[in-house]
Each structure stands twice: as structure tokens, then as C-alpha cells.
Design a protein around this motif. Structure first.
Motif, PDB file in Angstrom:
ATOM      1  N   ALA A  92     -22.872  25.288  38.098  1.00 26.82           N
ATOM      2  CA  ALA A  92     -21.848  26.279  37.800  1.00 26.82           C
ATOM      3  C   ALA A  92     -22.364  27.661  38.152  1.00 26.82           C
ATOM      4  N   MET A  93     -21.457  28.630  38.121  1.00 37.18           N
ATOM      5  CA  MET A  93     -21.847  30.024  38.150  1.00 37.18           C
ATOM      6  C   MET A  93     -22.109  30.454  36.712  1.00 37.18           C
ATOM      7  N   TYR A  94     -23.261  31.046  36.476  1.00 31.73           N
ATOM      8  CA  TYR A  94     -23.647  31.475  35.140  1.00 31.73           C
ATOM      9  C   TYR A  94     -23.553  32.989  35.020  1.00 31.73           C
ATOM     10  N   TYR A  95     -22.921  33.445  33.947  1.00 30.89           N
ATOM     11  CA  TYR A  95     -22.689  34.860  33.712  1.00 30.89           C
ATOM     12  C   TYR A  95     -23.298  35.285  32.382  1.00 30.89           C
ATOM     13  N   CYS A  96     -23.843  36.492  32.342  1.00 20.41           N
ATOM     14  CA  CYS A  96     -24.214  37.072  31.061  1.00 20.41           C
ATOM     15  C   CYS A  96     -23.154  38.079  30.645  1.00 20.41           C
ATOM     16  N   ALA A  97     -23.035  38.275  29.355  1.00 23.95           N
ATOM     17  CA  ALA A  97     -22.010  39.148  28.801  1.00 23.95           C
ATOM     18  C   ALA A  97     -22.571  39.897  27.606  1.00 23.95           C
ATOM     19  N   ALA A  98     -21.994  41.065  27.329  1.00 24.87           N
ATOM     20  CA  ALA A  98     -22.483  41.912  26.250  1.00 24.87           C
ATOM     21  C   ALA A  98     -21.340  42.619  25.552  1.00 24.87           C
ATOM     22  N   VAL A  99     -21.565  42.929  24.294  1.00 18.99           N
ATOM     23  CA  VAL A  99     -20.659  43.787  23.536  1.00 18.99           C
ATOM     24  C   VAL A  99     -21.475  44.548  22.502  1.00 18.99           C
ATOM     25  N   ASP A 100     -21.125  45.798  22.295  1.00 22.97           N
ATOM     26  CA  ASP A 100     -21.815  46.630  21.324  1.00 22.97           C
ATOM     27  C   ASP A 100     -21.468  46.170  19.914  1.00 22.97           C
ATOM     28  N   GLY A 101     -22.467  45.765  19.154  1.00 19.36           N
ATOM     29  CA  GLY A 101     -22.224  45.274  17.812  1.00 19.36           C
ATOM     30  C   GLY A 101     -21.685  46.309  16.855  1.00 19.36           C
ATOM     31  N   ARG A 102     -21.789  47.567  17.210  1.00 19.73           N
ATOM     32  CA  ARG A 102     -21.300  48.630  16.331  1.00 19.73           C
ATOM     33  C   ARG A 102     -19.791  48.773  16.359  1.00 19.73           C
ATOM     34  N   ILE A 103     -19.109  48.133  17.320  1.00 20.25           N
ATOM     35  CA  ILE A 103     -17.659  48.277  17.446  1.00 20.25           C
ATOM     36  C   ILE A 103     -16.904  46.991  17.148  1.00 20.25           C
ATOM     37  N   ILE A 104     -17.588  45.960  16.697  1.00 17.48           N
ATOM     38  CA  ILE A 104     -16.932  44.695  16.390  1.00 17.48           C
ATOM     39  C   ILE A 104     -17.162  44.331  14.938  1.00 17.48           C
ATOM     40  N   ARG A 105     -16.323  43.401  14.446  1.00 19.84           N
ATOM     41  CA  ARG A 105     -16.350  43.016  13.049  1.00 19.84           C
ATOM     42  C   ARG A 105     -17.209  41.793  12.787  1.00 19.84           C
ATOM     43  N   ALA A 106     -17.388  40.958  13.812  1.00 17.41           N
ATOM     44  CA  ALA A 106     -18.097  39.700  13.629  1.00 17.41           C
ATOM     45  C   ALA A 106     -18.801  39.299  14.918  1.00 17.41           C
ATOM     46  N   ASP A 107     -19.788  38.454  14.788  1.00 23.52           N
ATOM     47  CA  ASP A 107     -20.507  37.901  15.926  1.00 23.52           C
ATOM     48  C   ASP A 107     -19.530  37.137  16.819  1.00 23.52           C
ATOM     49  N   PRO A 108     -19.403  37.515  18.091  1.00 25.06           N
ATOM     50  CA  PRO A 108     -18.464  36.798  18.962  1.00 25.06           C
ATOM     51  C   PRO A 108     -18.916  35.387  19.323  1.00 25.06           C
ATOM     52  N   ALA A 109     -20.189  35.095  19.158  1.00 26.43           N
ATOM     53  CA  ALA A 109     -20.731  33.765  19.445  1.00 26.43           C
ATOM     54  C   ALA A 109     -20.358  33.334  20.860  1.00 26.43           C
ATOM     55  N   LEU A 110     -19.689  32.181  21.001  1.00 24.07           N
ATOM     56  CA  LEU A 110     -19.356  31.632  22.311  1.00 24.07           C
ATOM     57  C   LEU A 110     -17.922  31.918  22.732  1.00 24.07           C
ATOM     58  N   ASN A 111     -17.316  32.898  22.118  1.00 23.74           N
ATOM     59  CA  ASN A 111     -15.948  33.295  22.444  1.00 23.74           C
ATOM     60  C   ASN A 111     -15.982  34.383  23.512  1.00 23.74           C
ATOM     61  N   ALA A 112     -15.596  34.057  24.716  1.00 20.27           N
ATOM     62  CA  ALA A 112     -15.646  35.008  25.819  1.00 20.27           C
ATOM     63  C   ALA A 112     -14.803  36.247  25.569  1.00 20.27           C
ATOM     64  N   ARG A 113     -13.727  36.083  24.806  1.00 19.69           N
ATOM     65  CA  ARG A 113     -12.834  37.205  24.527  1.00 19.69           C
ATOM     66  C   ARG A 113     -13.519  38.286  23.705  1.00 19.69           C
ATOM     67  N   GLY A 114     -14.625  37.966  23.061  1.00 20.55           N
ATOM     68  CA  GLY A 114     -15.318  38.928  22.235  1.00 20.55           C
ATOM     69  C   GLY A 114     -16.267  39.844  22.972  1.00 20.55           C
ATOM     70  N   TYR A 115     -16.483  39.602  24.247  1.00 19.45           N
ATOM     71  CA  TYR A 115     -17.437  40.372  25.028  1.00 19.45           C
ATOM     72  C   TYR A 115     -16.743  41.365  25.954  1.00 19.45           C
ATOM     73  N   GLU A 116     -17.359  42.512  26.137  1.00 18.94           N
ATOM     74  CA  GLU A 116     -16.747  43.589  26.910  1.00 18.94           C
ATOM     75  C   GLU A 116     -17.324  43.733  28.308  1.00 18.94           C
ATOM     76  N   TYR A 117     -18.624  43.553  28.448  1.00 12.73           N
ATOM     77  CA  TYR A 117     -19.294  43.776  29.724  1.00 12.73           C
ATOM     78  C   TYR A 117     -19.782  42.455  30.298  1.00 12.73           C
ATOM     79  N   TRP A 118     -19.656  42.322  31.624  1.00 13.08           N
ATOM     80  CA  TRP A 118     -19.993  41.077  32.300  1.00 13.08           C
ATOM     81  C   TRP A 118     -20.795  41.329  33.559  1.00 13.08           C
ATOM     82  N   GLY A 119     -21.705  40.430  33.853  1.00 11.83           N
ATOM     83  CA  GLY A 119     -22.448  40.486  35.095  1.00 11.83           C
ATOM     84  C   GLY A 119     -21.706  39.814  36.223  1.00 11.83           C
ATOM     85  N   GLN A 120     -22.312  39.832  37.396  1.00 12.43           N
ATOM     86  CA  GLN A 120     -21.686  39.276  38.597  1.00 12.43           C
ATOM     87  C   GLN A 120     -21.881  37.775  38.731  1.00 12.43           C
TER      88      GLN A 120
END
Length: 128
Positions: A92-120
Motif C-alpha cells: 500500500a501507500m503509507y501516509y503519516c498524519a498529524a494534529v495539534d493536541g491543543r485544538i482537539i478534545r480527544a485522541d483521534p487514534a485511527l480515525n483519519a478524520r481527526g487529523y489535519e496534516y498529511w504527508g505525500q
């Protein structure tokens, strides 16, 4: 202007290993929740593993448990995914993703919708 750059993908035979890396720009990496996701042709994107800012909390997909290990080095703004005992279905194509924990309410875990920034993405191909 947060940017994520993955590396470490390649082609291996079944049973082999790879270590993926993701380097993140910015000054608040130690506040980011991080995740690894993958997508094979014709299939939906799926979560692989995730890690909290301090590294104390992890989540793994069932297919990754016992084979993959996620880790981070906050001093290097880096995220890693050690993949052992690789199988052809891991291709597969593997991607890393990030979100600032200071702006979210809970750990996004494996939910892609919870992440804001993505690699190529970086390609992983496992042959049988």
C-alpha cells in the motif's frame, strides 16, 4: 505551514522488514498526535497505528498488532513505523498524519478524520 515528509518505503519479500520515517516541520511537534495510515489500490484508506504526543498512548489496527511498532523522537520531530513479518496484503501507500493536541478534545487514534496534516506518502510493496 506544517509539512510532513515520509521515507523508508520500498520493495521487500514476504517476511521481511521495513522502517518508515516521517519528519515534521514546525515548532510544536511534541504537542501533536501522530498516525500512520495506508491505502491500497481500489481500497479505502485505513488506520495502521497512532501515538500520543508523549508516546504514552498507542493504538494499532488488528492487522498490525504484534508485527508493527510505532514510535516517535520529539527531539528530531520524527515519527517511525517499524514493520516486521511483512505480508503481501501490507502492500500500500503509507501516509503519516498529524494534529495539534491543543485544538482537539480527544485522541483521534485511527480515525483519519481527526487529523489535519498529511504527508505525500511512501510506497511499500511486499512480494510473495
Amino acid at each position: 505551514q506544517v509539512q510532513l515528509v515520509e521515507s523508508g518505503g520500498g520493495s521487500v519479500q514476504a517476511g521481511g522488514s521495513l522502517r518508515l520515517s516521517c519528519v515534521v516541520s514546525g515548532y510544536s511537534y511534541n504537542k501533536y498526535y501522530m498516525g500512520w495510515f495506508r491505502q491500497a489500490p481500489g481500497k479505502e484508506r485505513e488506520g495502521v497505528a497512532s501515538l500520543s504526543p508523549s508516546g504514552s498512548s498507542t493504538f494499532y489496527a488488528d492487522f498490525a498488532k504484534g508485527r508493527f511498532t510505532v514510535s516517535r523522537d520529539n527531539a528530531k520531530n520524527a515519527l517511525y513505523l517499524q514493520m516486521n513479518s511483512l505480508k503481501p496484503v501490507d502492500t500500500a501507500m503509507y501516509y503519516c498524519a498529524a494534529v495539534d493536541g491543543r485544538i482537539i478534545r480527544a485522541d483521534p487514534a485511527l480515525n483519519a478524520r481527526g487529523y489535519e496534516y498529511w504527508g505525500q506518502g511512501t510506497q511499500v510493496t511486499v512480494s510473495s
